[in-house]
Design an enzyme around this catalytic site. Structure first.
Site, mmCIF file in Angstrom:
data_model
loop_
_atom_site.group_PDB
_atom_site.id
_atom_site.type_symbol
_atom_site.label_atom_id
_atom_site.label_comp_id
_atom_site.label_asym_id
_atom_site.label_seq_id
_atom_site.Cartn_x
_atom_site.Cartn_y
_atom_site.Cartn_z
ATOM 1 N N GLY A 99 0.830 -1.190 0.000
ATOM 2 C CA GLY A 99 0.000 0.000 0.000
ATOM 3 C C GLY A 99 0.863 1.238 0.000
ATOM 4 O O GLY A 99 2.016 1.202 0.430
ATOM 5 N N GLN A 119 3.099 9.893 1.433
ATOM 6 C CA GLN A 119 4.432 9.273 1.489
ATOM 7 C C GLN A 119 5.322 9.662 0.315
ATOM 8 O O GLN A 119 6.525 9.455 0.362
ATOM 9 C CB GLN A 119 4.295 7.745 1.518
ATOM 10 C CG GLN A 119 3.708 7.214 2.807
ATOM 11 C CD GLN A 119 3.563 5.712 2.729
ATOM 12 O OE1 GLN A 119 2.583 5.193 2.211
ATOM 13 N NE2 GLN A 119 4.550 5.004 3.233
ATOM 14 N N CYS A 141 6.009 -0.314 7.190
ATOM 15 C CA CYS A 141 5.693 0.895 6.442
ATOM 16 C C CYS A 141 6.879 1.271 5.568
ATOM 17 O O CYS A 141 8.020 1.233 6.031
ATOM 18 C CB CYS A 141 5.387 2.020 7.427
ATOM 19 S SG CYS A 141 5.002 3.583 6.636
ATOM 20 N N LEU A 142 6.603 1.608 4.313
ATOM 21 C CA LEU A 142 7.694 1.972 3.398
ATOM 22 C C LEU A 142 8.446 3.207 3.873
ATOM 23 O O LEU A 142 9.607 3.390 3.539
ATOM 24 C CB LEU A 142 7.143 2.222 1.989
ATOM 25 C CG LEU A 142 6.630 0.997 1.222
ATOM 26 C CD1 LEU A 142 6.053 1.415 -0.115
ATOM 27 C CD2 LEU A 142 7.723 -0.036 1.031
ATOM 28 N N HIS A 166 -4.220 1.770 7.681
ATOM 29 C CA HIS A 166 -2.839 2.265 7.732
ATOM 30 C C HIS A 166 -2.640 3.414 6.730
ATOM 31 O O HIS A 166 -2.081 4.458 7.069
ATOM 32 C CB HIS A 166 -1.898 1.088 7.426
ATOM 33 C CG HIS A 166 -0.440 1.428 7.394
ATOM 34 N ND1 HIS A 166 0.455 0.879 8.272
ATOM 35 C CD2 HIS A 166 0.277 2.245 6.581
ATOM 36 C CE1 HIS A 166 1.673 1.363 8.007
ATOM 37 N NE2 HIS A 166 1.574 2.182 6.985
ATOM 38 N N GLU A 167 -3.146 3.224 5.508
ATOM 39 C CA GLU A 167 -2.947 4.239 4.460
ATOM 40 C C GLU A 167 -3.802 5.475 4.713
ATOM 41 O O GLU A 167 -3.355 6.598 4.470
ATOM 42 C CB GLU A 167 -3.230 3.649 3.067
ATOM 43 C CG GLU A 167 -2.395 2.430 2.683
ATOM 44 C CD GLU A 167 -0.893 2.603 2.846
ATOM 45 O OE1 GLU A 167 -0.415 3.748 2.814
ATOM 46 O OE2 GLU A 167 -0.207 1.585 3.040
ATOM 47 N N HIS A 215 -2.088 7.728 7.029
ATOM 48 C CA HIS A 215 -1.043 8.544 6.388
ATOM 49 C C HIS A 215 -1.621 9.868 5.888
ATOM 50 O O HIS A 215 -0.980 10.907 5.989
ATOM 51 C CB HIS A 215 -0.437 7.797 5.191
ATOM 52 C CG HIS A 215 0.707 6.900 5.534
ATOM 53 N ND1 HIS A 215 1.840 7.361 6.164
ATOM 54 C CD2 HIS A 215 0.904 5.571 5.325
ATOM 55 C CE1 HIS A 215 2.690 6.339 6.321
ATOM 56 N NE2 HIS A 215 2.141 5.248 5.827
HETATM 57 ZN ZN LIG Z 1 2.899 3.333 5.852
#
Ligand SMILES: [Zn+2]
Length: 171
Positions: free
Chosen positions: A46, A51, A91-92, A133-134, A137
């Site tokens: 995701g 991000q 998380c990226l 989660h997204e 963000h």
């Molecule tokens: Zn993340």
């Protein structure tokens, strides 16, 4: 293919709040496609626009590893939530750190798709966690914000130490 640069914690731009998308035009479609390419490149399941330093309410998700299952949610809003679930999340933007945090097991989400159509989807389990989660963000919230102060500080220290090593040329 055009890849976008991912922001890494503790970059303060990860704390910016995304604005709603007014119209799904060519520019938005291009952003979505670049986000999908970037998600694959980074091997994430995701990605939120926040991000990649774009302050618009756009998230892309793929928990299936099949390109046709890309889920694009524009202006996503959770309208129903039930149950509890918790799995190790990553998380990226915070590479190499994982933690279990409390999430809703079931959610119902209202959004706009890539065609500009209003949609409603139901999600459970991993997909549900991923969407939550997204969406976080887009509100400038990170999964480590749910951890205790102690755990969060430990992660911060590790990241600072690693950064210092990188700065000094130590791997
Ligand atoms: Zn993340």
């Amino acid at each position: 293919m055009s890849l976008l640069k991912i922001l890494y914690y503790p970059d303060t731009r990860l704390r910016l709040i995304a604005k709603p998308v007014n119209e799904v035009n060519k520019k938005i479609k291009k952003i979505v496609n670049n986000m999908i390419d970037t998600m694959y490149q980074e091997e994430g399941i995701g990605l939120a626009a926040t991000q990649v330093n774009i302050q618009l309410q756009i998230i892309v998700i793929n928990t299936m590893e099949e390109e046709k299952n890309n889920l694009v949610l524009i202006n996503p809003k959770i309208i129903k939530k039930e149950g509890n679930i918790s799995i190790e999340e990553g998380c990226l933007s915070i590479p190499e750190y994982r933690a279990s945090i409390p999430r809703y097991n079931y959610i119902k989400v209202q959004a706009i798709n890539i065609y500009g159509e209003k949609i409603e989807i139901e999600a459970e389990s991993i997909l549900s966690i991923c969407i939550q989660h997204e969406i976080d963000h887009l509100q400038g919230k990170l999964f480590i914000d749910y951890l205790s102060k102690f755990k969060r500080e430990r992660i911060q220290k590790k990241i600072q130490k690693k950064r210092k090593n990188i700065d000094q040329g130590i791997k």
